[in-house]
Motif scaffolding. Structure first.
Motif, PDB file in Angstrom:
ATOM      1  N   GLU A   1       0.049 -23.838 -30.124  1.00 45.68           N
ATOM      2  CA  GLU A   1       0.799 -25.027 -29.714  1.00 45.68           C
ATOM      3  C   GLU A   1       0.724 -25.229 -28.208  1.00 45.68           C
ATOM      4  O   GLU A   1       0.528 -26.348 -27.731  1.00 45.68           O
ATOM      5  N   SER A   2       0.836 -24.145 -27.458  1.00 47.56           N
ATOM      6  CA  SER A   2       0.747 -24.247 -26.006  1.00 47.56           C
ATOM      7  C   SER A   2      -0.619 -24.774 -25.572  1.00 47.56           C
ATOM      8  O   SER A   2      -0.714 -25.618 -24.684  1.00 47.56           O
ATOM      9  N   ALA A   3      -1.675 -24.275 -26.193  1.00 50.23           N
ATOM     10  CA  ALA A   3      -3.032 -24.715 -25.839  1.00 50.23           C
ATOM     11  C   ALA A   3      -3.239 -26.184 -26.186  1.00 50.23           C
ATOM     12  O   ALA A   3      -3.813 -26.936 -25.397  1.00 50.23           O
ATOM     13  N   LEU A   4      -2.761 -26.599 -27.332  1.00 50.22           N
ATOM     14  CA  LEU A   4      -2.922 -27.999 -27.732  1.00 50.22           C
ATOM     15  C   LEU A   4      -2.151 -28.938 -26.817  1.00 50.22           C
ATOM     16  O   LEU A   4      -2.652 -30.001 -26.444  1.00 50.22           O
ATOM     17  N   LEU A   5      -0.948 -28.555 -26.449  1.00 46.67           N
ATOM     18  CA  LEU A   5      -0.137 -29.400 -25.578  1.00 46.67           C
ATOM     19  C   LEU A   5      -0.729 -29.529 -24.178  1.00 46.67           C
ATOM     20  O   LEU A   5      -0.559 -30.561 -23.531  1.00 46.67           O
ATOM     21  N   SER A   6      -1.429 -28.502 -23.736  1.00 49.57           N
ATOM     22  CA  SER A   6      -2.012 -28.558 -22.399  1.00 49.57           C
ATOM     23  C   SER A   6      -3.463 -29.046 -22.408  1.00 49.57           C
ATOM     24  O   SER A   6      -4.081 -29.154 -21.358  1.00 49.57           O
ATOM     25  N   GLY A   7      -4.012 -29.317 -23.585  1.00 50.52           N
ATOM     26  CA  GLY A   7      -5.353 -29.889 -23.679  1.00 50.52           C
ATOM     27  C   GLY A   7      -6.480 -28.882 -23.747  1.00 50.52           C
ATOM     28  O   GLY A   7      -7.633 -29.234 -23.558  1.00 50.52           O
ATOM     29  N   PHE A   8      -6.179 -27.626 -24.028  1.00 47.66           N
ATOM     30  CA  PHE A   8      -7.208 -26.600 -24.127  1.00 47.66           C
ATOM     31  C   PHE A   8      -7.545 -26.336 -25.582  1.00 47.66           C
ATOM     32  O   PHE A   8      -6.822 -26.712 -26.492  1.00 47.66           O
ATOM     33  N   GLY A   9      -8.633 -25.624 -25.795  1.00 50.04           N
ATOM     34  CA  GLY A   9      -8.982 -25.191 -27.148  1.00 50.04           C
ATOM     35  C   GLY A   9      -8.126 -23.997 -27.537  1.00 50.04           C
ATOM     36  O   GLY A   9      -7.409 -23.432 -26.722  1.00 50.04           O
ATOM     37  N   PHE A  10      -8.223 -23.625 -28.801  1.00 45.05           N
ATOM     38  CA  PHE A  10      -7.430 -22.492 -29.283  1.00 45.05           C
ATOM     39  C   PHE A  10      -8.172 -21.768 -30.377  1.00 45.05           C
ATOM     40  O   PHE A  10      -9.112 -22.291 -30.968  1.00 45.05           O
ATOM     41  N   ASN A  11      -7.753 -20.570 -30.641  1.00 39.33           N
ATOM     42  CA  ASN A  11      -8.295 -19.762 -31.728  1.00 39.33           C
ATOM     43  C   ASN A  11      -7.473 -20.074 -32.981  1.00 39.33           C
ATOM     44  O   ASN A  11      -6.294 -19.733 -33.049  1.00 39.33           O
ATOM     45  N   PRO A  12      -8.076 -20.693 -33.990  1.00 37.62           N
ATOM     46  CA  PRO A  12      -7.303 -21.071 -35.178  1.00 37.62           C
ATOM     47  C   PRO A  12      -6.787 -19.883 -35.988  1.00 37.62           C
ATOM     48  O   PRO A  12      -5.928 -20.041 -36.842  1.00 37.62           O
ATOM     49  N   TYR A  13      -7.299 -18.696 -35.720  1.00 36.09           N
ATOM     50  CA  TYR A  13      -6.875 -17.513 -36.479  1.00 36.09           C
ATOM     51  C   TYR A  13      -5.799 -16.704 -35.762  1.00 36.09           C
ATOM     52  O   TYR A  13      -5.327 -15.710 -36.294  1.00 36.09           O
ATOM     53  N   GLU A  14      -5.430 -17.142 -34.566  1.00 40.20           N
ATOM     54  CA  GLU A  14      -4.399 -16.417 -33.821  1.00 40.20           C
ATOM     55  C   GLU A  14      -3.033 -16.632 -34.470  1.00 40.20           C
ATOM     56  O   GLU A  14      -2.659 -17.743 -34.809  1.00 40.20           O
ATOM     57  N   LYS A  15      -2.305 -15.550 -34.611  1.00 38.73           N
ATOM     58  CA  LYS A  15      -1.002 -15.613 -35.266  1.00 38.73           C
ATOM     59  C   LYS A  15       0.104 -15.883 -34.254  1.00 38.73           C
ATOM     60  O   LYS A  15      -0.009 -15.551 -33.082  1.00 38.73           O
ATOM     61  N   ILE A  16       1.173 -16.455 -34.746  1.00 38.42           N
ATOM     62  CA  ILE A  16       2.364 -16.705 -33.940  1.00 38.42           C
ATOM     63  C   ILE A  16       3.178 -15.407 -33.935  1.00 38.42           C
ATOM     64  O   ILE A  16       3.240 -14.693 -34.934  1.00 38.42           O
ATOM     65  N   LYS A  17       3.812 -15.113 -32.813  1.00 37.43           N
ATOM     66  CA  LYS A  17       4.530 -13.847 -32.662  1.00 37.43           C
ATOM     67  C   LYS A  17       6.016 -14.087 -32.433  1.00 37.43           C
ATOM     68  O   LYS A  17       6.405 -15.058 -31.805  1.00 37.43           O
ATOM     69  N   ILE A  18       6.813 -13.154 -32.958  1.00 36.99           N
ATOM     70  CA  ILE A  18       8.262 -13.177 -32.733  1.00 36.99           C
ATOM     71  C   ILE A  18       8.646 -11.895 -32.010  1.00 36.99           C
ATOM     72  O   ILE A  18       8.302 -10.797 -32.447  1.00 36.99           O
ATOM     73  N   TYR A  19       9.365 -12.067 -30.916  1.00 40.87           N
ATOM     74  CA  TYR A  19       9.916 -10.941 -30.162  1.00 40.87           C
ATOM     75  C   TYR A  19      11.437 -11.040 -30.202  1.00 40.87           C
ATOM     76  O   TYR A  19      11.996 -12.126 -30.288  1.00 40.87           O
ATOM     77  N   VAL A  20      12.089  -9.889 -30.144  1.00 36.23           N
ATOM     78  CA  VAL A  20      13.543  -9.843 -29.988  1.00 36.23           C
ATOM     79  C   VAL A  20      13.867  -8.807 -28.910  1.00 36.23           C
ATOM     80  O   VAL A  20      13.052  -7.942 -28.602  1.00 36.23           O
ATOM     81  N   PHE A  21      15.051  -8.911 -28.355  1.00 31.35           N
ATOM     82  CA  PHE A  21      15.485  -7.919 -27.381  1.00 31.35           C
ATOM     83  C   PHE A  21      15.708  -6.586 -28.084  1.00 31.35           C
ATOM     84  O   PHE A  21      16.113  -6.534 -29.251  1.00 31.35           O
ATOM     85  N   LYS A  22      15.447  -5.511 -27.374  1.00 34.09           N
ATOM     86  CA  LYS A  22      15.482  -4.180 -27.977  1.00 34.09           C
ATOM     87  C   LYS A  22      16.836  -3.821 -28.581  1.00 34.09           C
ATOM     88  O   LYS A  22      16.890  -3.107 -29.576  1.00 34.09           O
ATOM     89  N   ASP A  23      17.924  -4.349 -28.027  1.00 33.84           N
ATOM     90  CA  ASP A  23      19.243  -4.030 -28.586  1.00 33.84           C
ATOM     91  C   ASP A  23      19.489  -4.740 -29.921  1.00 33.84           C
ATOM     92  O   ASP A  23      20.412  -4.397 -30.649  1.00 33.84           O
ATOM     93  N   GLN A  24      18.645  -5.713 -30.275  1.00 34.19           N
ATOM     94  CA  GLN A  24      18.762  -6.434 -31.547  1.00 34.19           C
ATOM     95  C   GLN A  24      17.662  -6.039 -32.534  1.00 34.19           C
ATOM     96  O   GLN A  24      17.604  -6.561 -33.643  1.00 34.19           O
ATOM     97  N   LEU A  25      16.824  -5.102 -32.145  1.00 30.55           N
ATOM     98  CA  LEU A  25      15.635  -4.754 -32.917  1.00 30.55           C
ATOM     99  C   LEU A  25      15.943  -4.265 -34.327  1.00 30.55           C
ATOM    100  O   LEU A  25      15.354  -4.741 -35.300  1.00 30.55           O
ATOM    101  N   GLU A  26      16.854  -3.340 -34.464  1.00 26.97           N
ATOM    102  CA  GLU A  26      17.151  -2.769 -35.793  1.00 26.97           C
ATOM    103  C   GLU A  26      17.716  -3.823 -36.741  1.00 26.97           C
ATOM    104  O   GLU A  26      17.332  -3.873 -37.910  1.00 26.97           O
ATOM    105  N   ASN A  27      18.625  -4.657 -36.242  1.00 26.31           N
ATOM    106  CA  ASN A  27      19.176  -5.724 -37.083  1.00 26.31           C
ATOM    107  C   ASN A  27      18.089  -6.709 -37.500  1.00 26.31           C
ATOM    108  O   ASN A  27      18.044  -7.153 -38.650  1.00 26.31           O
ATOM    109  N   ALA A  28      17.208  -7.057 -36.579  1.00 29.22           N
ATOM    110  CA  ALA A  28      16.123  -8.001 -36.880  1.00 29.22           C
ATOM    111  C   ALA A  28      15.178  -7.435 -37.926  1.00 29.22           C
ATOM    112  O   ALA A  28      14.768  -8.144 -38.858  1.00 29.22           O
TER     113      ALA A  28
END
Length: 72
Positions: free
Chosen positions: A36-63
């Motif tokens: 999405e970032s690449a498309l919005l800025s007008g660059f190409g992208f890798n169609p096989y790249e996955k989207i990532k989710i991060y959480v803060f370490k203190d919320q890791l176990e619950n997540a």
């Protein structure tokens, strides 16, 4: 991102489902979507790249427990 941990990589649909559930449970995930970032800025992208989710370490176990319950 030293205070954050990667908890999941996947498709847009999977990420949105997990994001919704995490927010419902009071966890604010950080979503990294390079496609999405690449498309919005007008660059190409890798169609096989996955989207990532991060959480803060203190919320890791619950997540992790929430994702495990979702069976994704």
């Amino acid at each position: 991102m030293s205070d954050q941990s990667l908890i999941y990589e996947g498709s847009f649909v999977e990420i949105k489902r997990i994001e919704t559930e995490l927010k419902y449970n009071g966890i604010n995930p950080i979503i990294i979507n390079k496609k999405e970032s690449a498309l919005l800025s007008g660059f190409g992208f890798n169609p096989y790249e996955k989207i990532k989710i991060y959480v803060f370490k203190d919320q890791l176990e619950n997540a992790k427990a929430i994702i495990k319950k979702l069976n994704i």
